[in-house]
Structures are given as structure tokens and as C-alpha cells.
Design a protein around this motif. Sequence first.
Motif, PDB file in Angstrom:
ATOM      1  N   THR A   1       9.598   7.845   0.729  1.00 45.15           N
ATOM      2  CA  THR A   1       8.663   8.235   2.244  1.00 45.15           C
ATOM      3  C   THR A   1       7.794   8.449   1.448  1.00 45.15           C
ATOM      4  OG1 THR A   1      10.050   8.995   3.649  1.00 45.15           O
ATOM      5  CG2 THR A   1       7.907   9.951   3.585  1.00 45.15           C
ATOM      6  N   LEU A   2       7.698   9.475   0.040  1.00 44.79           N
ATOM      7  CA  LEU A   2       6.443   9.914  -0.727  1.00 44.79           C
ATOM      8  C   LEU A   2       6.421   7.783  -1.691  1.00 44.79           C
ATOM      9  CD1 LEU A   2       5.243  12.033  -2.125  1.00 44.79           C
ATOM     10  CD2 LEU A   2       6.793  11.832  -4.179  1.00 44.79           C
ATOM     11  N   ALA A   3       6.985   7.003  -1.981  1.00 46.10           N
ATOM     12  CA  ALA A   3       6.376   5.968  -2.782  1.00 46.10           C
ATOM     13  C   ALA A   3       5.613   4.866  -1.412  1.00 46.10           C
ATOM     14  CB  ALA A   3       7.319   5.177  -3.044  1.00 46.10           C
ATOM     15  N   TRP A   4       6.447   5.092  -0.235  1.00 42.99           N
ATOM     16  CA  TRP A   4       4.851   4.449   0.714  1.00 42.99           C
ATOM     17  C   TRP A   4       4.181   4.890   0.715  1.00 42.99           C
ATOM     18  CZ3 TRP A   4       5.615  -0.229   3.347  1.00 42.99           C
ATOM     19  CH2 TRP A   4       4.763  -0.008   4.631  1.00 42.99           C
ATOM     20  N   HIS A   5       3.887   6.219   0.582  1.00 43.00           N
ATOM     21  CA  HIS A   5       2.202   6.611   1.230  1.00 43.00           C
ATOM     22  C   HIS A   5       1.488   6.742   0.031  1.00 43.00           C
ATOM     23  CE1 HIS A   5       2.993   9.177   5.129  1.00 43.00           C
ATOM     24  NE2 HIS A   5       4.197   9.596   4.477  1.00 43.00           N
ATOM     25  N   ARG A   6       1.732   6.851  -0.950  1.00 39.13           N
ATOM     26  CA  ARG A   6       1.251   6.180  -2.574  1.00 39.13           C
ATOM     27  C   ARG A   6       1.275   5.011  -2.510  1.00 39.13           C
ATOM     28  NH1 ARG A   6       2.481   4.233  -6.778  1.00 39.13           N
ATOM     29  NH2 ARG A   6       0.784   5.023  -9.060  1.00 39.13           N
ATOM     30  N   GLY A   7       1.195   4.475  -1.995  1.00 37.81           N
ATOM     31  CA  GLY A   7       1.060   2.755  -1.580  1.00 37.81           C
ATOM     32  C   GLY A   7      -0.025   2.704  -0.622  1.00 37.81           C
ATOM     33  N   PHE A   8       0.065   3.273   0.626  1.00 39.69           N
ATOM     34  CA  PHE A   8      -0.010   3.069   1.738  1.00 39.69           C
ATOM     35  C   PHE A   8      -2.103   3.552   1.061  1.00 39.69           C
ATOM     36  CE2 PHE A   8      -2.431   5.954   5.712  1.00 39.69           C
ATOM     37  CZ  PHE A   8      -3.011   3.874   6.233  1.00 39.69           C
ATOM     38  N   GLY A   9      -2.578   4.675   0.415  1.00 37.49           N
ATOM     39  CA  GLY A   9      -2.942   5.089  -0.136  1.00 37.49           C
ATOM     40  C   GLY A   9      -3.890   3.785  -0.959  1.00 37.49           C
ATOM     41  N   GLN A  10      -3.267   3.624  -1.541  1.00 38.53           N
ATOM     42  CA  GLN A  10      -3.668   2.820  -2.268  1.00 38.53           C
ATOM     43  C   GLN A  10      -4.224   1.570  -1.410  1.00 38.53           C
ATOM     44  OE1 GLN A  10      -0.148   1.730  -5.357  1.00 38.53           O
ATOM     45  NE2 GLN A  10      -0.605   3.216  -7.177  1.00 38.53           N
ATOM     46  N   ALA A  11      -4.104   1.330  -0.467  1.00 32.81           N
ATOM     47  CA  ALA A  11      -4.239  -0.069   0.468  1.00 32.81           C
ATOM     48  C   ALA A  11      -5.427   0.502   0.452  1.00 32.81           C
ATOM     49  CB  ALA A  11      -2.973  -0.518   1.402  1.00 32.81           C
ATOM     50  N   VAL A  12      -6.245   1.529   0.622  1.00 35.15           N
ATOM     51  CA  VAL A  12      -6.810   2.250   1.650  1.00 35.15           C
ATOM     52  C   VAL A  12      -8.271   1.889   0.667  1.00 35.15           C
ATOM     53  CG1 VAL A  12      -8.056   3.784   2.273  1.00 35.15           C
ATOM     54  CG2 VAL A  12      -6.037   3.400   3.464  1.00 35.15           C
ATOM     55  N   ASP A  13      -7.435   1.967  -0.656  1.00 40.80           N
ATOM     56  CA  ASP A  13      -8.671   2.254  -1.783  1.00 40.80           C
ATOM     57  C   ASP A  13      -9.048   1.344  -2.333  1.00 40.80           C
ATOM     58  OD1 ASP A  13     -10.144   3.858  -3.517  1.00 40.80           O
ATOM     59  OD2 ASP A  13      -8.556   3.012  -5.324  1.00 40.80           O
ATOM     60  N   LYS A  14      -8.459  -0.279  -1.658  1.00 42.11           N
ATOM     61  CA  LYS A  14      -8.369  -1.828  -2.203  1.00 42.11           C
ATOM     62  C   LYS A  14      -9.310  -2.250  -1.251  1.00 42.11           C
ATOM     63  CE  LYS A  14      -5.177  -1.956  -5.583  1.00 42.11           C
ATOM     64  NZ  LYS A  14      -3.845  -3.375  -5.995  1.00 42.11           N
ATOM     65  N   LEU A  15      -9.893  -1.121   0.179  1.00 41.34           N
ATOM     66  CA  LEU A  15     -10.204  -1.557   1.124  1.00 41.34           C
ATOM     67  C   LEU A  15     -11.975  -2.384   1.266  1.00 41.34           C
ATOM     68  CD1 LEU A  15      -9.748  -2.039   4.822  1.00 41.34           C
ATOM     69  CD2 LEU A  15     -11.745   0.647   4.725  1.00 41.34           C
ATOM     70  N   ASP A  16     -12.347  -2.501   0.013  1.00 39.30           N
ATOM     71  CA  ASP A  16     -13.538  -3.237  -0.835  1.00 39.30           C
ATOM     72  C   ASP A  16     -13.089  -4.316  -1.541  1.00 39.30           C
ATOM     73  OD1 ASP A  16     -13.361  -1.396  -2.018  1.00 39.30           O
ATOM     74  OD2 ASP A  16     -15.521  -0.545  -2.028  1.00 39.30           O
ATOM     75  N   SER A  17     -11.777  -4.022  -2.034  1.00 40.13           N
ATOM     76  CA  SER A  17     -11.711  -5.386  -2.845  1.00 40.13           C
ATOM     77  C   SER A  17     -10.734  -5.897  -2.538  1.00 40.13           C
ATOM     78  CB  SER A  17     -10.662  -4.136  -3.847  1.00 40.13           C
ATOM     79  OG  SER A  17      -9.704  -5.013  -4.298  1.00 40.13           O
ATOM     80  N   PRO A  18     -11.551  -7.379  -3.366  1.00 41.82           N
ATOM     81  CA  PRO A  18     -10.876  -9.037  -3.580  1.00 41.82           C
ATOM     82  C   PRO A  18      -8.928  -8.650  -3.184  1.00 41.82           C
ATOM     83  CG  PRO A  18     -12.375  -8.601  -4.915  1.00 41.82           C
ATOM     84  CD  PRO A  18     -12.687  -7.678  -4.812  1.00 41.82           C
ATOM     85  N   SER A  19      -8.710  -8.047  -3.890  1.00 42.88           N
ATOM     86  CA  SER A  19      -6.874  -8.262  -4.173  1.00 42.88           C
ATOM     87  C   SER A  19      -6.206  -7.306  -2.865  1.00 42.88           C
ATOM     88  CB  SER A  19      -6.428  -7.249  -5.115  1.00 42.88           C
ATOM     89  OG  SER A  19      -6.796  -5.977  -5.515  1.00 42.88           O
ATOM     90  N   PHE A  20      -7.707  -6.859  -1.797  1.00 42.58           N
ATOM     91  CA  PHE A  20      -6.670  -6.394  -0.062  1.00 42.58           C
ATOM     92  C   PHE A  20      -5.739  -6.286   0.360  1.00 42.58           C
ATOM     93  CE2 PHE A  20      -6.956  -5.489   4.045  1.00 42.58           C
ATOM     94  CZ  PHE A  20      -6.653  -3.907   4.589  1.00 42.58           C
ATOM     95  N   TRP A  21      -6.294  -7.847   0.758  1.00 40.96           N
ATOM     96  CA  TRP A  21      -4.739  -8.451   1.255  1.00 40.96           C
ATOM     97  C   TRP A  21      -3.776  -8.786   0.392  1.00 40.96           C
ATOM     98  CZ3 TRP A  21      -5.252  -8.496   6.823  1.00 40.96           C
ATOM     99  CH2 TRP A  21      -6.638  -8.655   7.014  1.00 40.96           C
TER     100      TRP A  21
END
Length: 261
Positions: free
Chosen positions: A6-26
Amino acid sequence: MSSLETLAWHRGFGQAVDKLDSPSFWLGIVRLLRTSLTFHTWMAVVFSRTQPPVLLGVSGEEEGSDERLLQDYRHGLYLLDPFYIAIGEGDRDGLYRLDDVAPDCFTDTEYYRRYFQRNVVNDEVQFNVALDVDRTLCLSLGSQARYNTDAIGFMALVQPWLLPLMRQRMHFESDIDQAVTQRSYTTTPRRPFPLDDDMLTEREREVSQLMLSGCSTKGIARRLDISIETVRSHKKHLYHKLGISTQSELFALFWTRQGKG
């Protein structure tokens, strides 16, 4: 999930949000989903009722995607995609599985043989976000095996945060009209179809598309809310007008008018 998962998943989700404006988002979203879900091909695409689809991200050849097949898909096969057709009929927001949208004779179609069976292989799900009355943003996940109950449950679990995140991503997609999320229409535009011949009626055009997408006569009657005999009459008339006598010839004519014959 365990507490560490669960901790790893929340960390991954945070990283996804942080990449919202990045070419690597998808790619980041796909990698996050793959930590808990098995799939083999993916595609982020904007479907329009009036224009060809715009691909925002797609799996590479090392993941099983075939660039030539994708070109055929963009060129016109998308018009026979059951997910695309379902979106045009109103199923535009939420999580959809192939079983939810595929016509009764889907596996008998040229679309299935030419694209789906060779690129997606077995099963597919799609996360849909309606951007306006014309366009829908979709994240498609294709699998070589059927998704089981646990996999579908997991996708239903992540849907409430994934769909809003996909919508927000559209503010950073340079390939899409910057006004896409604000655009509005007073009427629903008509979808293009290469058999949209002046000699065909609107109903005959609809019947021809549903035939090629894998709908049986009974399935077409149900979708269009007309009788089976009326469907048969439309088939007879459109075959006569187009100078053909089989569904294979109908597909050949469709593909020729797409410039692929």
C-alpha cells in the motif's frame, strides 16, 4: 495489499501526479498499473465523432504492438472498433470491458482478424473520460489472457482517481486543440464513415457499419430499435446500391475507400 504494498502504491501514485505535465506521464501511469495488474499492450487515445483518433501514447514493439497494425487502425479500422462504436452510442464515461461492448459476431469480423487478434490478442478494457460532446479520452489495456475477477476489481478500485487524473492531463497535451476541454457543441456531429455514400440512406450507412463491426441481423435490430425484417431490407438495398453480394465484398469496398485497397 500488505502495508508495504500500500505504501509503495501511494508513493507511485504521488509520482504519477507529479508527472502530470511531463512527456512521460502515460508511461508512468502504465508502469504504476503494472505493479498490480498484468496486461501486454496499451494505448492512450482521443476518439472523435468527426476526426480520426489522436494517439497520445502507445506500447512499443517490445511489448507486442505492431506499428503497421497501428497505422491501419488510425487509417480506418478504428471505425469498426467496438469501443469506438459504443462511445458514439453514448457509453462514454467509466470502465468498460470488451464483453460490455463487443457485438455478438465480433470474432468473425475482418477487424478482429486484421487487428484485434494480432495486436490485442484476447481481452481488452478501456478507461473512458468524456471531454465534451465530441471527444472522449481513453486508456486501453490489452491482454493476452482474459482478465479475471480480481483484475477487474482492481481496475474498478483505481477508476475513481485515474479518470480525473486523465482529464487533468489534457491541459498538457500539445497534440490536442488547447480548447478541447472547454469546447461545446449545440448538436452532435456526424461520425465519418467511408461508405457514407450519397446513394446510401443514413440508416443504410448505420447498418453497414454495424455489420462490419460484427453485429448479427438480430443485434443490429436491437441496437437500432427496428425489426429484423427491416434490417434485412436495408441490407438488400445497400448491397444492390453498392453492386456487391457478400459482407466480404462490403469490407473490401470499405477498405478501398479508405485508400487501402
